[in-house]
Enzyme design. Sequence first.
Site, short mmCIF file in Angstrom:
data_model
loop_
_atom_site.label_atom_id
_atom_site.label_comp_id
_atom_site.label_asym_id
_atom_site.label_seq_id
_atom_site.Cartn_x
_atom_site.Cartn_y
_atom_site.Cartn_z
CG ASP A 278 -2.32 0.55 0.87
OD1 ASP A 278 -2.43 1.78 0.84
OD2 ASP A 278 -3.27 -0.23 0.63
CG HIS A 313 -5.33 3.93 1.26
ND1 HIS A 313 -4.98 2.64 0.93
CD2 HIS A 313 -6.64 4.04 0.94
CE1 HIS A 313 -6.03 2.00 0.44
NE2 HIS A 313 -7.05 2.83 0.43
CB SER A 544 -9.17 0.02 0.16
OG SER A 544 -9.90 1.13 0.66
#
Length: 807
Positions: A278, A313, A544
């Site tokens: 990620d 994120h 996600s």
Amino acid sequence: MPNKNHLRIIADRQLEESGEVKFNYGFGENEDEANIEPNYIFMARAFRDDLRSYRSDIEVKAAAKNKTIDVPFDVDYLEVDFMGQFHLEKYYSIWYNTFGLEGVSFTNFNRTALFSIADQDKFQVFISSVEGLINRGLDDNTEADFNKNVLFVKNFKLLTLSDVLQVSAENIGNVVVLKTIELPASPVIEKGILDALESYLTIHQISYEINRETHRLELYDATLDELIAIAQNFDVIESITSSLSGVVRPGVYNIPSRDFGFEIANADEELPLIGILDTGISMQTPLASITLRDDTFTLDGNPLIDDCGNDGHGTMVAALAALGRHNHSNNFEGEITADAKLLSIKLIGSGDGYLSEKKVIELLYKAKEKYPQLGIFVLTICYKTHKRTNEAFSNYTYELDKFAHETDSLIFISIGNNSQAMNENVDYDLNYFNNEHTNLNTPADSMNNMTVGAAADGLYDGAFNGIAPGKEFPAIYSRTDHIDLTVIYSVKKRNKNLFKPDVIEGGGDYGFYNPTTIDFMDNAAMSVLSSNPALGYTKEVGTSLAAPLTANLAAKLKIVYPDLKSQTLKALIINGASLKNIVYPDVNKPLLNRTSGYGLIDANRTIFSDENSATMILEDSIQSGEQKIYPVNFPHYLISTSLGKTNRVLKITATLCFSFLPLQHNQLTYCPIHIAFSIFKNHSSDDINRVQRLLNSKLRTTLSWSQSARDKSTPAPYSNVQKIEFNVDVAQLRSEGKTFKLAVQALLSNQIMASQIENYPTKFNFSLVLNIEETVRANTGRLYDELRAINNVEVINVAEADLEGEI
């Protein structure tokens, strides 16, 4: 009731018989689509137009060659659309020997082929046959001569620059991917052109990485003019594509700032390790205590820093993977226990970027080499462009499938978010999923790994606040499967097991801003960990979030059953998932699996058995052409005791999963292995193979093999995930002497190119999960122990058999 550990079937002791795969029934054995009688007039018109275009294109291609570039060979490629399925075993050598055409790539499930023109003299036979058929159809010349094999052709064309170059000046970016063509019959030509291409790139100072084994080339910071020159002069390039990727996140929320307010209590314990591919993991959060301080796995900055956007994120993805559903739904209150430790593998620093797929794969192999125990990964960075309906597998997907197979790993991949969904809907509309632009993103079509879609569940208590009919339903932004076999196969020939996602899990939902407007709404979203200490937490929705939550379930399984193979973890998760509460109207039922997979995951059902529900796990291997028979013995009390009813006293749910070495260049046999299973009457292998009208071995009329390989002329693609569910009556148990037969069969496809089959394995591992549960009103509490006593099974990880973990 107390949790009990699952049971392992001791394969060599439970196995009763090994027979041969025999297909003595079914349809399609004598079908020959090549014998379709054509309409010569319509075919002649199409051929006339195709031939004119081919001759014009061949002149344009020759004129575009740069004579100053030293390339030892020129190769032309012909793309052919067929009337039906091109059967490799039957026609591959005929087309090569008759027309001089070497098949190099097969798509559209073998209805479209790309051929290299390997022999120009023999190719003239093809051209002459096309001309002869044109004369036959348009001039009514009954004497016109042509080779009958062209009757199977629908259209043909030269592979041109516009086919190869699939990027524009706007979307080139700093990384482009070149898919190179394999020429098995002409390795000298293939090597010669590739050698010349590498020399050209070096001379022109174009940075590149090449992998000849996997037929891919990456160029860095190349201009459009340079790409055009390469495509025009080096005849070994099938496609040039962009690698633009992005994190799977449709929206960002900010709720009132507050501290993280928790610590992880078991950071010193030995826990499963999850790799997070990620934007990095922030060390300014409590995740620092369970994240390996290893900053070596990165493509874009320090992997221990997550500065993607305002709140990161990778950090929220990592928290969901390590801390799971319970801690997030509980708002991190009380003692926080982690289920996994984390390895940060940073692919991009911001929300979007051009990925070097080759370098991503290298990071995966290096991480696995450094940490051999690492077998679970999360990938929520997908291509930003959706896949076209029935589009073939990309090189990236191929590499991820190959990695999973070779390393016994499992990557949990987000199916992707459709960011247009909010603007294109005013309510929850299942018909919206019929639009092609809702199709999944690469690499979510991966078969050896696990694709996860988002359910509308936001992991909060109380009333559901989203726009979906219920929290179990797929969120409107979650993408759908891109495979549609209805446009190619008849109803009887479709493989019902071939779909994505595999499962769905909570990802949050949109809310109603007003009765006719949907938007990001805090009360419908999921509260997740932010990388920003000033925020603490943020509100998000997206696939996600669903993917790492499902990976967390795999980590919980590894805690209880540390020795299980990756495909067994996958089978357990799918076997525990359910579509029970996802009810579609009849008109939308064809969308059910394409949007929801096998359903919403159920952690407790996946991880534990109990006294009235036993899950048995079979990990074994099987040879191509072999059929294995395992008896499943049922307790006597089921037929001797009054259970309150006689029908549907048991429910059996079984799932088979296996990984495979994928094959490039052939969409139909990307998975070349047929492994199927079912549960039959108490019959032998030969009896199960017999024609049904002579001896019916089915327990129920609707319960047959999980998938079929009996149609040899127009086979459907195989699936490596299959699930069956059925109910059992007392009468069935009594008539079969309390024993059913679990049958597993395997067969290597006959549609594999000779260059690929030579070294392909013929023995395959598989994982099969079998759950048997009582469905009577007053459960007996006897099923688990008595199944254990009369079958060759053992309690898995017996030292932890009384474990009752927090799910």
